[in-house]
Design a protein around this motif. Structure first.
Motif, PDB file in Angstrom:
ATOM      1  N   GLU A   1       4.004   8.211   6.585  1.00 25.87           N
ATOM      2  CA  GLU A   1       2.948   8.449   6.267  1.00 25.87           C
ATOM      3  C   GLU A   1       2.786   8.698   4.751  1.00 25.87           C
ATOM      4  N   PHE A   2       1.806   8.484   4.191  1.00 25.49           N
ATOM      5  CA  PHE A   2       1.192   9.085   2.580  1.00 25.49           C
ATOM      6  C   PHE A   2      -0.153   9.150   2.135  1.00 25.49           C
ATOM      7  N   GLN A   3      -0.346   9.766   1.664  1.00 30.82           N
ATOM      8  CA  GLN A   3      -2.092  10.231   0.888  1.00 30.82           C
ATOM      9  C   GLN A   3      -1.848   9.936  -0.078  1.00 30.82           C
ATOM     10  N   VAL A   4      -3.167   8.686  -1.127  1.00 25.79           N
ATOM     11  CA  VAL A   4      -3.456   9.168  -2.747  1.00 25.79           C
ATOM     12  C   VAL A   4      -4.096   9.854  -2.463  1.00 25.79           C
ATOM     13  N   LEU A   5      -3.901  11.236  -3.530  1.00 27.92           N
ATOM     14  CA  LEU A   5      -3.977  12.247  -3.723  1.00 27.92           C
ATOM     15  C   LEU A   5      -5.043  12.186  -4.974  1.00 27.92           C
ATOM     16  N   GLU A   6      -6.362  12.810  -4.997  1.00 30.93           N
ATOM     17  CA  GLU A   6      -7.340  12.790  -6.352  1.00 30.93           C
ATOM     18  C   GLU A   6      -7.048  14.079  -7.211  1.00 30.93           C
ATOM     19  N   GLU A   7      -7.062  13.609  -8.419  1.00 34.07           N
ATOM     20  CA  GLU A   7      -5.576  14.460  -9.872  1.00 34.07           C
ATOM     21  C   GLU A   7      -7.048  15.729  -9.903  1.00 34.07           C
ATOM     22  N   HIS A   8      -6.959  17.182  -9.447  1.00 33.42           N
ATOM     23  CA  HIS A   8      -6.980  17.371 -10.144  1.00 33.42           C
ATOM     24  C   HIS A   8      -6.727  18.580 -11.117  1.00 33.42           C
TER      25      HIS A   8
ATOM     26  N   ASP B   1       0.651  -1.304   0.330  1.00 32.05           N
ATOM     27  CA  ASP B   1      -0.322   0.017   0.110  1.00 32.05           C
ATOM     28  C   ASP B   1       1.170   0.818   0.217  1.00 32.05           C
ATOM     29  N   PRO B   2       0.995   2.000  -1.015  1.00 32.06           N
ATOM     30  CA  PRO B   2       1.610   3.262  -1.021  1.00 32.06           C
ATOM     31  C   PRO B   2       1.393   4.555   0.382  1.00 32.06           C
ATOM     32  N   CYS B   3       0.435   3.971   0.613  1.00 30.83           N
ATOM     33  CA  CYS B   3      -0.215   4.942   1.917  1.00 30.83           C
ATOM     34  C   CYS B   3       0.622   5.043   3.026  1.00 30.83           C
ATOM     35  N   HIS B   4       1.155   2.744   3.523  1.00 29.84           N
ATOM     36  CA  HIS B   4       2.312   3.031   4.880  1.00 29.84           C
ATOM     37  C   HIS B   4       3.501   2.701   4.219  1.00 29.84           C
ATOM     38  N   ALA B   5       3.882   3.227   2.751  1.00 21.91           N
ATOM     39  CA  ALA B   5       5.463   2.524   2.290  1.00 21.91           C
ATOM     40  C   ALA B   5       6.028   3.200   1.924  1.00 21.91           C
ATOM     41  N   GLU B   6       7.501   2.629   1.854  1.00 23.78           N
ATOM     42  CA  GLU B   6       8.335   4.148   1.646  1.00 23.78           C
ATOM     43  C   GLU B   6       8.283   4.450   0.017  1.00 23.78           C
ATOM     44  N   PRO B   7       8.594   4.683  -1.039  1.00 20.79           N
ATOM     45  CA  PRO B   7       8.553   4.714  -2.305  1.00 20.79           C
ATOM     46  C   PRO B   7       9.247   4.299  -2.809  1.00 20.79           C
ATOM     47  N   GLN B   8       9.691   2.739  -3.101  1.00 19.85           N
ATOM     48  CA  GLN B   8      10.437   1.764  -4.413  1.00 19.85           C
ATOM     49  C   GLN B   8      11.305   2.629  -4.848  1.00 19.85           C
ATOM     50  N   GLY B   9      13.000   2.413  -4.471  1.00 20.71           N
ATOM     51  CA  GLY B   9      13.352   2.670  -5.257  1.00 20.71           C
ATOM     52  C   GLY B   9      14.368   3.917  -5.450  1.00 20.71           C
ATOM     53  N   LEU B  10      13.501   4.585  -4.879  1.00 19.89           N
ATOM     54  CA  LEU B  10      13.725   6.465  -4.293  1.00 19.89           C
ATOM     55  C   LEU B  10      14.755   6.450  -3.215  1.00 19.89           C
ATOM     56  N   ASP B  11      15.927   7.620  -3.143  1.00 16.61           N
ATOM     57  CA  ASP B  11      16.456   7.914  -2.294  1.00 16.61           C
ATOM     58  C   ASP B  11      15.830   9.034  -1.817  1.00 16.61           C
ATOM     59  N   SER B  12      15.679   8.445  -0.026  1.00 20.34           N
ATOM     60  CA  SER B  12      14.539   9.374   0.704  1.00 20.34           C
ATOM     61  C   SER B  12      15.513   9.628   1.865  1.00 20.34           C
ATOM     62  N   PRO B  13      15.266  10.479   2.122  1.00 19.28           N
ATOM     63  CA  PRO B  13      16.187  10.983   3.748  1.00 19.28           C
ATOM     64  C   PRO B  13      15.072  10.449   4.809  1.00 19.28           C
TER      65      PRO B  13
ATOM     66  N   TRP C   1      -1.062   4.805 -12.796  1.00 18.09           N
ATOM     67  CA  TRP C   1      -0.286   6.290 -11.907  1.00 18.09           C
ATOM     68  C   TRP C   1      -1.457   6.791 -11.406  1.00 18.09           C
ATOM     69  N   LYS C   2      -1.403   7.195 -10.051  1.00 18.99           N
ATOM     70  CA  LYS C   2      -2.070   8.203  -9.508  1.00 18.99           C
ATOM     71  C   LYS C   2      -0.569   9.000  -7.918  1.00 18.99           C
ATOM     72  N   PRO C   3      -0.784   9.605  -7.750  1.00 18.93           N
ATOM     73  CA  PRO C   3      -0.205  11.479  -7.121  1.00 18.93           C
ATOM     74  C   PRO C   3      -0.174  10.386  -6.097  1.00 18.93           C
ATOM     75  N   CYS C   4       0.612  11.168  -5.519  1.00 15.41           N
ATOM     76  CA  CYS C   4       0.314  10.468  -3.395  1.00 15.41           C
ATOM     77  C   CYS C   4       1.586  11.436  -2.794  1.00 15.41           C
TER      78      CYS C   4
END
Length: 124
Positions: A29-36, A11-23, A80-83
């Motif tokens: 915590e992540f939130q899936v956004l609605e695209e507008h 679930d992308p709302c509860h996991a670190e983005p995979q393969g991304l260099d992040s400190p 794809w969804k923005p988070c």
């Protein structure tokens, strides 16, 4: 244990983005956004900033700014969804079919290639 979402991917709302260099911490915590997208809300400064980011030279290629404008109003392609990273306002993109996550908008490469193609037509 990590929450499992659609197609068995974390679930992308509860996991670190995979393969991304992040400190960030190990469990942000992540939130899936609605695209507008409202093309009326896209101001010229945003268009010119994105055009420069794409590599459009405004002195030489002002006629290609339509590519930047089109990119800013183009919808995300399914799946794809923005988070958003909670509390930080950072946006990444999650593919709900492959489990891939990226910082850059999934359509950016298409628009960079479109610019290259149009430039090649123009300059040979």
């Amino acid at each position: 244990m990590m929450d499992v979402g659609l197609n068995g991917y974390a679930d992308p709302c509860h996991a670190e983005p995979q393969g991304l260099d992040s400190p960030r911490s190990a469990s942000p915590e992540f939130q899936v956004l609605e695209e507008h997208i409202d093309s009326q809300e896209i101001d010229e400064a945003s268009v010119f900033a994105y055009a420069a980011w794409l590599g459009i030279n405004m002195d030489r290629d002002a006629d290609l700014v339509w590519i930047a404008r089109a990119a800013l109003v183009a919808p995300l392609q399914f799946p794809w969804k923005p988070c958003e990273v909670a509390g930080e306002g950072e946006v990444f993109y999650f593919n709900f079919e492959t489990g891939e996550s990226i910082w850059e908008h999934p359509g950016d490469e298409y628009h960079r290639q479109l610019l290259a193609d149009e430039s090649a037509k123009k300059y040979g």
